[in-house]
Design an enzyme around this catalytic site. Structure first.
Site, mmCIF file in Angstrom:
data_model
loop_
_atom_site.group_PDB
_atom_site.id
_atom_site.type_symbol
_atom_site.label_atom_id
_atom_site.label_comp_id
_atom_site.label_asym_id
_atom_site.label_seq_id
_atom_site.Cartn_x
_atom_site.Cartn_y
_atom_site.Cartn_z
ATOM 1 N N GLY A 99 -25.023 35.052 -22.042
ATOM 2 C CA GLY A 99 -26.185 35.764 -22.593
ATOM 3 C C GLY A 99 -26.013 37.267 -22.564
ATOM 4 O O GLY A 99 -25.041 37.804 -22.030
ATOM 5 N N GLY A 101 -26.255 40.230 -21.066
ATOM 6 C CA GLY A 101 -26.456 40.688 -19.692
ATOM 7 C C GLY A 101 -26.718 42.177 -19.607
ATOM 8 O O GLY A 101 -27.250 42.667 -18.613
ATOM 9 N N ARG A 102 -26.295 42.897 -20.632
ATOM 10 C CA ARG A 102 -26.570 44.338 -20.628
ATOM 11 C C ARG A 102 -26.855 44.855 -22.035
ATOM 12 O O ARG A 102 -26.721 46.040 -22.310
ATOM 13 C CB ARG A 102 -25.432 45.115 -20.009
ATOM 14 C CG ARG A 102 -24.084 44.857 -20.640
ATOM 15 C CD ARG A 102 -23.106 45.850 -20.112
ATOM 16 N NE ARG A 102 -21.745 45.464 -20.402
ATOM 17 C CZ ARG A 102 -20.706 46.200 -20.089
ATOM 18 N NH1 ARG A 102 -20.887 47.354 -19.499
ATOM 19 N NH2 ARG A 102 -19.503 45.789 -20.369
ATOM 20 N N LYS A 122 -26.583 48.784 -25.771
ATOM 21 C CA LYS A 122 -25.661 48.204 -24.788
ATOM 22 C C LYS A 122 -25.634 49.108 -23.563
ATOM 23 O O LYS A 122 -25.279 50.283 -23.676
ATOM 24 C CB LYS A 122 -24.261 48.067 -25.389
ATOM 25 C CG LYS A 122 -23.263 47.408 -24.438
ATOM 26 C CD LYS A 122 -22.013 47.000 -25.175
ATOM 27 C CE LYS A 122 -20.968 46.405 -24.228
ATOM 28 N NZ LYS A 122 -19.759 45.993 -24.968
ATOM 29 N N GLY A 135 -26.295 45.527 -15.604
ATOM 30 C CA GLY A 135 -26.868 45.778 -16.928
ATOM 31 C C GLY A 135 -26.530 47.142 -17.510
ATOM 32 O O GLY A 135 -27.020 47.508 -18.580
ATOM 33 N N ARG A 192 -25.768 49.694 -30.988
ATOM 34 C CA ARG A 192 -24.913 48.957 -31.922
ATOM 35 C C ARG A 192 -25.766 48.388 -33.053
ATOM 36 O O ARG A 192 -26.942 48.080 -32.861
ATOM 37 C CB ARG A 192 -24.215 47.786 -31.214
ATOM 38 C CG ARG A 192 -23.406 48.192 -30.016
ATOM 39 C CD ARG A 192 -22.412 47.119 -29.635
ATOM 40 N NE ARG A 192 -23.008 45.869 -29.199
ATOM 41 C CZ ARG A 192 -22.326 44.923 -28.563
ATOM 42 N NH1 ARG A 192 -21.025 45.086 -28.313
ATOM 43 N NH2 ARG A 192 -22.906 43.802 -28.186
ATOM 44 N N ASP A 269 -17.673 33.839 -26.709
ATOM 45 C CA ASP A 269 -18.925 34.604 -26.700
ATOM 46 C C ASP A 269 -18.731 35.975 -27.346
ATOM 47 O O ASP A 269 -19.709 36.695 -27.560
ATOM 48 C CB ASP A 269 -19.451 34.774 -25.267
ATOM 49 C CG ASP A 269 -18.405 35.325 -24.322
ATOM 50 O OD1 ASP A 269 -17.340 34.696 -24.189
ATOM 51 O OD2 ASP A 269 -18.617 36.399 -23.739
ATOM 52 N N ASN A 270 -17.506 36.343 -27.647
ATOM 53 C CA ASN A 270 -17.247 37.624 -28.317
ATOM 54 C C ASN A 270 -16.870 37.424 -29.783
ATOM 55 O O ASN A 270 -16.359 38.346 -30.422
ATOM 56 C CB ASN A 270 -16.136 38.387 -27.591
ATOM 57 C CG ASN A 270 -16.563 38.838 -26.203
ATOM 58 O OD1 ASN A 270 -17.758 38.964 -25.931
ATOM 59 N ND2 ASN A 270 -15.611 39.069 -25.329
ATOM 60 N N ASP A 279 -17.837 43.399 -29.648
ATOM 61 C CA ASP A 279 -17.660 43.529 -28.200
ATOM 62 C C ASP A 279 -16.338 44.208 -27.879
ATOM 63 O O ASP A 279 -15.388 43.592 -27.395
ATOM 64 C CB ASP A 279 -17.778 42.165 -27.505
ATOM 65 C CG ASP A 279 -19.224 41.843 -27.175
ATOM 66 O OD1 ASP A 279 -20.119 42.513 -27.715
ATOM 67 O OD2 ASP A 279 -19.463 40.934 -26.365
HETATM 68 P P1 AMP Z 1 -17.773 40.660 -21.836
HETATM 69 O O1 AMP Z 1 -16.578 40.352 -21.005
HETATM 70 O O2 AMP Z 1 -18.062 42.124 -21.955
HETATM 71 O O3 AMP Z 1 -17.771 39.974 -23.146
HETATM 72 O O4 AMP Z 1 -19.027 40.108 -21.026
HETATM 73 C C1 AMP Z 1 -19.168 38.772 -20.637
HETATM 74 C C2 AMP Z 1 -20.554 38.534 -20.122
HETATM 75 O O5 AMP Z 1 -20.821 39.367 -18.988
HETATM 76 C C3 AMP Z 1 -21.674 38.806 -21.104
HETATM 77 O O6 AMP Z 1 -22.655 37.835 -20.912
HETATM 78 C C4 AMP Z 1 -22.148 40.178 -20.703
HETATM 79 O O7 AMP Z 1 -23.488 40.383 -21.062
HETATM 80 C C5 AMP Z 1 -21.989 40.141 -19.192
HETATM 81 N N1 AMP Z 1 -21.804 41.470 -18.614
HETATM 82 C C6 AMP Z 1 -20.708 42.262 -18.674
HETATM 83 N N2 AMP Z 1 -20.910 43.419 -18.017
HETATM 84 C C7 AMP Z 1 -22.173 43.377 -17.521
HETATM 85 C C8 AMP Z 1 -22.980 44.273 -16.763
HETATM 86 N N3 AMP Z 1 -22.544 45.454 -16.332
HETATM 87 N N4 AMP Z 1 -24.226 43.867 -16.456
HETATM 88 C C9 AMP Z 1 -24.711 42.678 -16.838
HETATM 89 N N5 AMP Z 1 -24.000 41.794 -17.561
HETATM 90 C C10 AMP Z 1 -22.742 42.127 -17.900
HETATM 91 MG MG MG Z 2 -19.056 40.035 -24.591
#
Ligand code: AMP
Ligand code: MG
Length: 517
Positions: A99, A101-102, A122, A135, A192, A269-270, A279
């Site tokens: 989901g 997350g940030r 973001k 976040g 974004r 997810d990306n 992403d």
């Molecule tokens: P990513 O590797 O950037 O594609 O992130 C994978 C997952 O981790 C996604 O669900 C992001 O929303 C979550 N995520 C990455 N960094 C953070 C952060 N600093 N705070 C909260 N969620 C994060």
């Molecule tokens: Mg991502």
């Protein structure tokens, strides 16, 4: 005044819980959440192109209302803030619920041409999907995302866009090398923009939970909002749509291979349902040509996401999406046909791109072998991919001279070792060009449409970060402007097209990047 029309929230089920705490969210596609205010927002940069597309002036973006909105301190009329629920396969393993997350959405804007754009922040603070993280986002990763998404767009590779880069005034704690030495870094937020940020993982999560009803609603919504042009009886539209996702994904990845881009984290997810590059994390650009190179330190051991494997991984990701869709569309053969579309579309587009890069106006028997032989020599000779192709355009077909390619060489010894083979290859290349009989200048002009002069070299992004952290936005602004016309010569900016300098060969941020962002 922007016109908002927030269909995602209006038409898809939301989470009945409104508190902002970490949880599993079932039966819903989104959760209402407010951005967390920041103390001292400052607009560091914005994209004039994206602003104009939305009907916003620079003056408006620099005004107090928009500064507050772009930093998450305030919603403007028509905005609504939420985070969406998705899952994903990370490094080949099912990871369950992830989901936003940030990321916090601000809603959907309709521009003057009737195009819909989702806006999202973001780094705007925690959401129900933040798991154990904060976040937030740091300046270095936000600047990289801001610059690169605009650069990709102007290179002609489909991408999400960026409207703004705002400094928050807050410190964010990050352990950049995962070695137990966290440091406070400046925080930032990117706004974004994309017609849709729906990901493969949005479909995978309800499928993994066996929630047919939610999956069907999300598919119906995506078809209606994001693919209105696809018509047909209900039972046939889903495989048609999946094939379209396959076609767009193929086009996107072929674009990456054309310009030397390595995404670095091709988790499902990306992956965008619209086939947009999205992403931007530990991505990188190929300097010396090496199909096995991955910029992502987390990926260094397995090299799952290295340059040369990107098409294979894209296909694997599409197979995961097909697997999810099979829950509501049991006719697996019709989904498998989409995978064939991917293969065909990828091969066609790659042939087009590489014929263009080498200056062939048609694809002939033997071209594949000639191209592979050149790429092998680029690797052996440690030649810079971007410079090599621009130099190749200078070659005269009647008298091809190998010295013209030397500006692409990183290492004198390796250049000397591969020069004879390269000279021999050039003779074959000259003969191949001779079969077309096209004038050198016309061929060169065509090649320059496929071979960028400027890409966001890893060390340039890092220099822009170093300067921005000192409060100087000059290089960021220069890069943003130069990368609007990446195929144009721009002789006064030649230093930005130069070989990666030696100091950057092994420096963090220039040759390897961690996921810490
Ligand atoms: P990513 O590797 O950037 O594609 O992130 C994978 C997952 O981790 C996604 O669900 C992001 O929303 C979550 N995520 C990455 N960094 C953070 C952060 N600093 N705070 C909260 N969620 C994060
Ligand atoms: Mg991502």
């Amino acid at each position: 005044m922007l016109k908002f029309d927030n269909r995602f929230c209006r038409e898809l089920p939301g989470d009945p819980e409104s508190g902002n705490f970490v949880r599993q969210v079932t039966g819903a596609c989104w959760s209402q959440v407010q951005p967390t205010p920041v103390p001292a927002p400052r607009l560091l940069a914005f994209s004039p192109d994206m602003a104009a597309r939305l009907g916003l002036t620079g003056a408006a973006l620099q005004g107090m209302d928009w500064l507050q909105a772009l930093s998450g301190n305030r919603l403007l009329p028509g905005m609504t803030s939420y985070a969406t629920c998705y899952g994903g396969h990370q490094f080949g393993q099912w990871a369950g619920q992830l989901g936003d997350g940030r990321v916090i959405f601000l809603g959907e804007v309709l521009d003057a041409q009737g195009q819909r754009w989702e806006l999202q922040l973001k780094g705007a603070g925690p959401t129900p999907y933040s798991r154990r993280a904060d976040g937030r986002a740091v300046l270095r990763s936000s600047l990289r995302e801001f610059l690169c998404s605009e650069a990709m767009h102007h290179l002609g590779v489909p991408s999400t866009r960026a409207l703004s880069l705002v400094a928050t005034g807050d410190g964010v704690l990050r352990d950049m090398f995962y070695d137990g030495h966290p440091q406070l870094e400046p925080g930032a937020i990117v706004c974004r923009v994309a017609p849709s940020f729906i990901r493969f993982g949005h479909f995978e999560l309800p499928a993994a939970r066996g929630d047919r009803i939610l999956l069907q609603r999300l598919v119906d919504f995506t078809l209606a909002r994001d693919f209105p042009e696809l018509q047909g009886p209900p039972g046939e539209r889903l495989p048609l749509w999946f094939a379209e996702v396959c076609r767009r994904t193929a086009w996107m990845v072929a674009g990456w291979m054309q310009v030397g881009f390595v995404h670095g984290v091709m988790n499902t997810d990306n992956m965008s349902i619209l086939g947009l590059t999205m992403d931007y994390g530990p991505y990188g650009w190929i300097d010396d040509f090496d199909p096995g190179w991955t910029p992502n330190t987390t990926d260094a051991a397995g090299r799952r996401y290295c340059f040369g494997r990107q098409p294979e991984i894209a296909r694997w990701n599409l197979e995961r999406l097909a697997q999810a869709l099979a829950l509501i569309h049991p006719d697996e053969a019709s989904l498998a046909a989409g995978i064939d579309v991917f293969e065909q579309a990828y091969n066609d587009r790659m042939a087009q791109c590489f014929a263009g890069k080498f200056g062939f106006s048609t694809w002939q028997e033997g071209d594949g072998e000639l191209i592979s032989a050149a790429l092998e020599l680029l690797h052996q000779g440690e030649l810079d991919m971007t410079l090599f192709f621009r130099c190749l355009g200078q070659v005269e077909r009647a008298a091809p001279r190998v010295e013209l390619l030397q500006p692409a060489a990183y290492d004198e010894r390796r250049w000397a070792a591969c020069q004879p083979a390269l000279a021999a290859w050039l003779q074959r290349y000259g003969q191949r060009l001779g079969q077309e009989g096209e004038a050198d200048a016309a061929r060169r002009a065509r090649m320059e449409g496929f071979n960028p002069r400027y890409v966001l070299r890893n060390y340039l992004a890092q220099q822009a970060i170093d300067e921005a952290e000192e409060g100087n936005m000059g290089l960021l602004e220069t890069l943003l402007e130069v990368l609007r016309h990446p195929y144009a010569e721009q002789a006064e900016r030649a230093e930005l097209a130069a070989l990666r300098p030696d100091w950057a060969r092994h420096r963090a941020g220039c040759s390897m990047l961690s996921c810490s962002s």
